[in-house]
Design a protein around this motif. Sequence first.
Motif, PDB file in Angstrom:
ATOM      1  N   HIS A  62      22.371  52.599  18.568  1.00 41.09           N
ATOM      2  CA  HIS A  62      22.076  53.288  17.304  1.00 41.09           C
ATOM      3  C   HIS A  62      20.825  52.769  16.599  1.00 41.09           C
ATOM      4  O   HIS A  62      20.793  52.661  15.374  1.00 41.09           O
ATOM      5  N   GLY A  63      19.806  52.436  17.368  1.00 41.80           N
ATOM      6  CA  GLY A  63      18.526  52.069  16.782  1.00 41.80           C
ATOM      7  C   GLY A  63      18.439  50.678  16.224  1.00 41.80           C
ATOM      8  O   GLY A  63      17.436  50.312  15.616  1.00 41.80           O
ATOM      9  N   GLN A  64      19.453  49.872  16.405  1.00 42.83           N
ATOM     10  CA  GLN A  64      19.481  48.534  15.825  1.00 42.83           C
ATOM     11  C   GLN A  64      18.510  47.609  16.554  1.00 42.83           C
ATOM     12  O   GLN A  64      18.459  47.561  17.756  1.00 42.83           O
ATOM     13  N   PRO A 123      13.213  54.417  13.744  1.00 42.73           N
ATOM     14  CA  PRO A 123      13.266  55.794  13.234  1.00 42.73           C
ATOM     15  C   PRO A 123      14.116  56.687  14.135  1.00 42.73           C
ATOM     16  O   PRO A 123      14.027  56.627  15.359  1.00 42.73           O
ATOM     17  N   GLY A 124      14.954  57.493  13.531  1.00 46.71           N
ATOM     18  CA  GLY A 124      15.793  58.420  14.263  1.00 46.71           C
ATOM     19  C   GLY A 124      17.067  57.810  14.798  1.00 46.71           C
ATOM     20  O   GLY A 124      17.878  58.494  15.401  1.00 46.71           O
ATOM     21  N   LYS A 125      17.253  56.505  14.608  1.00 48.29           N
ATOM     22  CA  LYS A 125      18.433  55.798  15.118  1.00 48.29           C
ATOM     23  C   LYS A 125      18.732  56.202  16.565  1.00 48.29           C
ATOM     24  O   LYS A 125      19.741  56.861  16.844  1.00 48.29           O
ATOM     25  N   PRO A 126      17.857  55.822  17.499  1.00 44.49           N
ATOM     26  CA  PRO A 126      18.089  56.194  18.900  1.00 44.49           C
ATOM     27  C   PRO A 126      19.459  55.715  19.376  1.00 44.49           C
ATOM     28  O   PRO A 126      19.967  54.699  18.910  1.00 44.49           O
ATOM     29  N   ASP A 127      20.021  56.444  20.323  1.00 43.03           N
ATOM     30  CA  ASP A 127      21.362  56.124  20.810  1.00 43.03           C
ATOM     31  C   ASP A 127      21.381  54.835  21.622  1.00 43.03           C
ATOM     32  O   ASP A 127      22.304  54.039  21.495  1.00 43.03           O
ATOM     33  N   LEU A 128      20.381  54.630  22.465  1.00 38.91           N
ATOM     34  CA  LEU A 128      20.267  53.412  23.260  1.00 38.91           C
ATOM     35  C   LEU A 128      18.886  52.822  23.035  1.00 38.91           C
ATOM     36  O   LEU A 128      17.888  53.540  23.106  1.00 38.91           O
ATOM     37  N   VAL A 129      18.833  51.526  22.775  1.00 33.96           N
ATOM     38  CA  VAL A 129      17.570  50.831  22.538  1.00 33.96           C
ATOM     39  C   VAL A 129      17.429  49.720  23.576  1.00 33.96           C
ATOM     40  O   VAL A 129      18.340  48.914  23.753  1.00 33.96           O
ATOM     41  N   PHE A 130      16.289  49.695  24.234  1.00 35.22           N
ATOM     42  CA  PHE A 130      15.977  48.675  25.232  1.00 35.22           C
ATOM     43  C   PHE A 130      14.806  47.858  24.687  1.00 35.22           C
ATOM     44  O   PHE A 130      13.643  48.126  25.009  1.00 35.22           O
ATOM     45  N   VAL A 133      13.418  53.710  24.151  1.00 38.12           N
ATOM     46  CA  VAL A 133      14.660  54.190  23.561  1.00 38.12           C
ATOM     47  C   VAL A 133      15.089  55.484  24.244  1.00 38.12           C
ATOM     48  O   VAL A 133      14.259  56.202  24.811  1.00 38.12           O
ATOM     49  N   VAL A 134      16.388  55.765  24.165  1.00 39.70           N
ATOM     50  CA  VAL A 134      16.939  56.998  24.718  1.00 39.70           C
ATOM     51  C   VAL A 134      17.725  57.701  23.617  1.00 39.70           C
ATOM     52  O   VAL A 134      18.553  57.083  22.935  1.00 39.70           O
ATOM     53  N   PHE A 135      17.436  58.983  23.461  1.00 38.05           N
ATOM     54  CA  PHE A 135      18.199  59.845  22.571  1.00 38.05           C
ATOM     55  C   PHE A 135      19.091  60.728  23.441  1.00 38.05           C
ATOM     56  O   PHE A 135      18.637  61.249  24.464  1.00 38.05           O
ATOM     57  N   GLY A 186       4.718  51.802  18.907  1.00 36.80           N
ATOM     58  CA  GLY A 186       4.508  51.325  20.266  1.00 36.80           C
ATOM     59  C   GLY A 186       5.722  51.480  21.167  1.00 36.80           C
ATOM     60  O   GLY A 186       5.821  50.815  22.197  1.00 36.80           O
ATOM     61  N   TRP A 187       6.658  52.364  20.803  1.00 35.53           N
ATOM     62  CA  TRP A 187       7.867  52.579  21.588  1.00 35.53           C
ATOM     63  C   TRP A 187       7.766  53.919  22.309  1.00 35.53           C
ATOM     64  O   TRP A 187       7.200  54.886  21.787  1.00 35.53           O
ATOM     65  N   GLN A 188       8.347  53.982  23.497  1.00 35.02           N
ATOM     66  CA  GLN A 188       8.440  55.231  24.249  1.00 35.02           C
ATOM     67  C   GLN A 188       9.867  55.742  24.134  1.00 35.02           C
ATOM     68  O   GLN A 188      10.806  54.947  24.031  1.00 35.02           O
ATOM     69  N   SER A 189      10.014  57.069  24.197  1.00 28.78           N
ATOM     70  CA  SER A 189      11.357  57.629  24.075  1.00 28.78           C
ATOM     71  C   SER A 189      11.625  58.657  25.167  1.00 28.78           C
ATOM     72  O   SER A 189      10.713  59.296  25.679  1.00 28.78           O
ATOM     73  N   LEU A 190      12.887  58.765  25.503  1.00 28.30           N
ATOM     74  CA  LEU A 190      13.377  59.749  26.461  1.00 28.30           C
ATOM     75  C   LEU A 190      14.522  60.494  25.787  1.00 28.30           C
ATOM     76  O   LEU A 190      15.390  59.874  25.171  1.00 28.30           O
ATOM     77  N   THR A 191      14.509  61.813  25.916  1.00 29.52           N
ATOM     78  CA  THR A 191      15.603  62.620  25.380  1.00 29.52           C
ATOM     79  C   THR A 191      16.411  63.174  26.537  1.00 29.52           C
ATOM     80  O   THR A 191      15.860  63.843  27.418  1.00 29.52           O
ATOM     81  N   LEU A 192      17.689  62.872  26.546  1.00 34.53           N
ATOM     82  CA  LEU A 192      18.621  63.443  27.508  1.00 34.53           C
ATOM     83  C   LEU A 192      19.454  64.488  26.773  1.00 34.53           C
ATOM     84  O   LEU A 192      19.985  64.218  25.701  1.00 34.53           O
ATOM     85  N   TRP A 193      19.539  65.672  27.359  1.00 37.86           N
ATOM     86  CA  TRP A 193      20.276  66.764  26.737  1.00 37.86           C
ATOM     87  C   TRP A 193      21.689  66.830  27.296  1.00 37.86           C
ATOM     88  O   TRP A 193      21.926  66.524  28.462  1.00 37.86           O
TER      89      TRP A 193
END
Length: 158
Positions: free
Chosen positions: A41-43, A67-74, A80-82, A129-136
């Motif tokens: 949750h973006g922590q 921002p956006g409280k991503p579901d998984l943060v690495f 991050v993964v949404f 400086g973070w990259q994100s991936l969205t899984l539907w």
Amino acid sequence: MDRLTPEQRSALMARIRGKDTGPELRVRRIAHAAGYRFRLHGQLARRAAAAASRRAPDVRLAGGRLPGKPDLVFPSRRKVVFVNGCFWHGHDCPVGRRAPASNAEFWAAKRAGNAARDARHEASLGRLGWQSLTLWECQLKDADAVLGRLDEFLGPSP
């Protein structure tokens, strides 16, 4: 087709959760089984949150969350993964394209606002400086395909 009363619809809508959803738990299980470790949750850790604030002072980290409280943060990979629901975020699939018949204007504005907010959050993450991936949600039926997308995005698991 039976119509729901406003009270029944309200009860159904109240049961919809914002985190720890079924699709999110499925992605967590797949990632964890593959050896990936993550935060939820973006922590961010305090030190990482301070570093991110210095990198992009214009981006606000509310409560040490990305921002956006991503579901998984690495954090070590700065990725991050949404995990997004097709209906709620307006995905281009049959479920995402289906518009409610009742209160159509409200739902069109709601879903368009969700998509715009998602784009703003991804831009803020990029400035940090973070990259994100969205899984539907519709893409989660095939666990091997999900694992392939995670491996491609995150790199080899430890």
